[in-house]
Design a protein around this motif. Sequence first.
Motif, PDB file in Angstrom:
ATOM      1  N   GLU A 435      16.530  28.441  81.718  1.00 26.45           N
ATOM      2  CA  GLU A 435      15.291  27.672  81.589  1.00 26.45           C
ATOM      3  C   GLU A 435      15.343  26.371  82.375  1.00 26.45           C
ATOM      4  O   GLU A 435      14.347  25.925  82.935  1.00 26.45           O
ATOM      5  CB  GLU A 435      15.006  27.388  80.113  1.00 26.45           C
ATOM      6  CG  GLU A 435      14.453  28.580  79.340  1.00 26.45           C
ATOM      7  CD  GLU A 435      13.153  29.109  79.933  1.00 26.45           C
ATOM      8  OE1 GLU A 435      12.309  28.290  80.356  1.00 26.45           O
ATOM      9  OE2 GLU A 435      12.982  30.346  79.995  1.00 26.45           O
ATOM     10  N   GLU A 436      16.520  25.729  82.409  1.00 22.75           N
ATOM     11  CA  GLU A 436      16.638  24.438  83.088  1.00 22.75           C
ATOM     12  C   GLU A 436      17.013  24.576  84.566  1.00 22.75           C
ATOM     13  O   GLU A 436      17.337  23.588  85.222  1.00 22.75           O
ATOM     14  CB  GLU A 436      17.668  23.567  82.366  1.00 22.75           C
ATOM     15  CG  GLU A 436      19.075  24.134  82.290  1.00 22.75           C
ATOM     16  CD  GLU A 436      19.313  25.013  81.070  1.00 22.75           C
ATOM     17  OE1 GLU A 436      20.479  25.079  80.624  1.00 22.75           O
ATOM     18  OE2 GLU A 436      18.343  25.622  80.566  1.00 22.75           O
ATOM     19  N   SER A 437      16.948  25.792  85.120  1.00 17.87           N
ATOM     20  CA  SER A 437      17.315  26.011  86.519  1.00 17.87           C
ATOM     21  C   SER A 437      16.420  25.216  87.459  1.00 17.87           C
ATOM     22  O   SER A 437      15.193  25.213  87.326  1.00 17.87           O
ATOM     23  CB  SER A 437      17.218  27.501  86.863  1.00 17.87           C
ATOM     24  OG  SER A 437      17.294  27.683  88.270  1.00 17.87           O
ATOM     25  N   PRO A 438      17.021  24.545  88.463  1.00 20.08           N
ATOM     26  CA  PRO A 438      16.213  23.826  89.458  1.00 20.08           C
ATOM     27  C   PRO A 438      15.490  24.757  90.427  1.00 20.08           C
ATOM     28  O   PRO A 438      14.717  24.281  91.267  1.00 20.08           O
ATOM     29  CB  PRO A 438      17.252  22.973  90.192  1.00 20.08           C
ATOM     30  CG  PRO A 438      18.542  23.714  90.029  1.00 20.08           C
ATOM     31  CD  PRO A 438      18.470  24.350  88.675  1.00 20.08           C
ATOM     32  N   ALA A 439      15.727  26.077  90.316  1.00 18.02           N
ATOM     33  CA  ALA A 439      15.032  27.028  91.195  1.00 18.02           C
ATOM     34  C   ALA A 439      13.758  27.578  90.549  1.00 18.02           C
ATOM     35  O   ALA A 439      13.087  28.424  91.144  1.00 18.02           O
ATOM     36  CB  ALA A 439      15.967  28.182  91.547  1.00 18.02           C
ATOM     37  N   LYS A 440      13.415  27.094  89.366  1.00 16.93           N
ATOM     38  CA  LYS A 440      12.217  27.581  88.679  1.00 16.93           C
ATOM     39  C   LYS A 440      10.984  26.771  89.090  1.00 16.93           C
ATOM     40  O   LYS A 440      11.037  25.542  89.222  1.00 16.93           O
ATOM     41  CB  LYS A 440      12.390  27.510  87.150  1.00 16.93           C
ATOM     42  CG  LYS A 440      13.404  28.511  86.604  1.00 16.93           C
ATOM     43  CD  LYS A 440      13.534  28.422  85.096  1.00 16.93           C
ATOM     44  CE  LYS A 440      12.323  28.998  84.372  1.00 16.93           C
ATOM     45  NZ  LYS A 440      12.278  30.463  84.434  1.00 16.93           N
ATOM     46  N   ASN A 441       9.896  27.504  89.341  1.00 17.28           N
ATOM     47  CA  ASN A 441       8.575  26.906  89.582  1.00 17.28           C
ATOM     48  C   ASN A 441       8.519  26.010  90.815  1.00 17.28           C
ATOM     49  O   ASN A 441       7.732  25.061  90.870  1.00 17.28           O
ATOM     50  CB  ASN A 441       8.110  26.097  88.353  1.00 17.28           C
ATOM     51  CG  ASN A 441       8.141  26.913  87.081  1.00 17.28           C
ATOM     52  OD1 ASN A 441       7.694  28.067  87.052  1.00 17.28           O
ATOM     53  ND2 ASN A 441       8.662  26.341  86.009  1.00 17.28           N
ATOM     54  N   VAL A 442       9.342  26.308  91.811  1.00 19.38           N
ATOM     55  CA  VAL A 442       9.361  25.474  93.020  1.00 19.38           C
ATOM     56  C   VAL A 442       9.186  26.316  94.285  1.00 19.38           C
ATOM     57  O   VAL A 442       9.396  25.813  95.394  1.00 19.38           O
ATOM     58  CB  VAL A 442      10.660  24.643  93.107  1.00 19.38           C
ATOM     59  CG1 VAL A 442      10.688  23.558  92.040  1.00 19.38           C
ATOM     60  CG2 VAL A 442      11.891  25.530  92.996  1.00 19.38           C
ATOM     61  N   GLY A 443       8.810  27.592  94.138  1.00 22.65           N
ATOM     62  CA  GLY A 443       8.639  28.453  95.292  1.00 22.65           C
ATOM     63  C   GLY A 443       7.311  28.233  95.993  1.00 22.65           C
ATOM     64  O   GLY A 443       6.414  27.523  95.502  1.00 22.65           O
ATOM     65  N   ASN A 444       7.165  28.847  97.148  1.00 17.09           N
ATOM     66  CA  ASN A 444       5.939  28.769  97.946  1.00 17.09           C
ATOM     67  C   ASN A 444       5.019  29.913  97.534  1.00 17.09           C
ATOM     68  O   ASN A 444       5.341  31.087  97.764  1.00 17.09           O
ATOM     69  CB  ASN A 444       6.295  28.850  99.429  1.00 17.09           C
ATOM     70  CG  ASN A 444       5.093  28.638 100.334  1.00 17.09           C
ATOM     71  OD1 ASN A 444       3.957  28.609  99.885  1.00 17.09           O
ATOM     72  ND2 ASN A 444       5.354  28.496 101.630  1.00 17.09           N
TER      73      ASN A 444
END
Length: 470
Positions: A435-444
């Motif tokens: 849940e705390e991954s920095p790869a979440k909700n940051v895609g194009n």
Amino acid sequence: MPKFGYTNPLVFLITILILTSAMSCRKDLDFESNPNIALQFSKDTIFLDTIFTQSNSETYLLKVYNPSNDDISLSNIYLNQRENSNFRINVDGMPGFEFSEVPLRAKDSLMVFVEVAMHQANNRMIEEDELIFSDSQQEVKLLAMIEDAIYHYPNEGEDFIQINQDTEWDNNKSHVVYGTLKVDNAALNIAAGAKLYFHNNSGMLVENGGSLNLNGTIDNPVLMRGDRHDARYDSLPKQWHEVKLKNANLNANYTIIKGGKNGFNLENSSANIENTQIYNMSSSGIFAKDANIIGKNLVIADAGDASLNIEKGGNYEFYFSTFANVWKTGLVGINGPNVPAYLSNYTEDEDGNESYAALNAIFGNCIFYGRYPNGVYLDEKEDAGFNTSFDHCFIKNENTDEIDYATHPSFINPLTGNPMFVSSIFSQQDLRLQEESPAKNVGNSAFNSQAPKDIKGVLRGQNPNIGAYE
């Protein structure tokens, strides 16, 4: 060489005779049946691994303990179905179905080895029997899952099986391949839910315009792995060879590949690969040489060389894919750089001669993370074109002296660090994001049209995750 004290052979022989005589003075009557002693077992039920019809399982160990202070004799140990049983037992080194007067010393244990051997097909999915200990009226349950299979053997004197006309493999029975399955200028269509098992050093070669179509679905993926059923072998590489395509075509959807040398090896071939997982390869998850590949929702984890290994250029597009490689060098026989992705526009033959082809590669919303300091290794030669684009990719970048993704022109809005997978243990890969991954909700979100749903069928939002899992 060190010198050892000399022993007179006659003295040695007399000593042995005296010891043997002393041991024989202990009366066999010390071992008596005692039904009041409750034996203890290392397992109350033995679940043997799934086996194919017409094959044997691995051997499993059962330990039988005598917790009492008395030496006892077990009057009768036997399989409930005796000679009609498909199970086999070995008691202290002796094979059979029934054993009598088996001595068991006080506070000691007895080793019983169990296997199941299915030499005739039947309609049962579960094989069961009981190992009976008559004195104490105790039993140990024996259970094994049975998987019916079709065996593909080479013709006598050959090491391959030939398919030269369009062929369908359904999922009614599993398929076990011995040797190399060659698909020559024909199509092999694999149905959803089909299971392909490859014996040691076996594999598949599709060539001369042939095609391989792996038609898995989200609920019924196609499975390709070695033929040793125990789950631990899924985490061990090189249990079988590879699926190679040479001047051929591949269409793969919802396919799971485990424990070989290369998952897919594509040379001068074209491939459309979606929703596919490849784990634990001794060389590469995907090895490509001057190939054309479109990949979406791929999860490739752990390989000796590279999860994605591209040589001598070609044309590639990968979207929402996770390339992970967390193996440590030397672990389970793996030796290599363990790079998540290696890209080059050249290759070397066995004599060291180089050949070149232009590389064109696009990566959108992909993860590159592993043991190697950097997630992507770019190996460019000036003799051919080298055009790469990494847009909104999450990439490990610990060695910025080698390459700094933040300033390299091929990388657009890169993110670096640890993507925080749920589990990257090589025997329990779960490359979903915490849940705390920095790869979440940051895609194009511009790439959502390439793969509107993730590998689990979850619809992607306006702020998609990077990698295969939403």
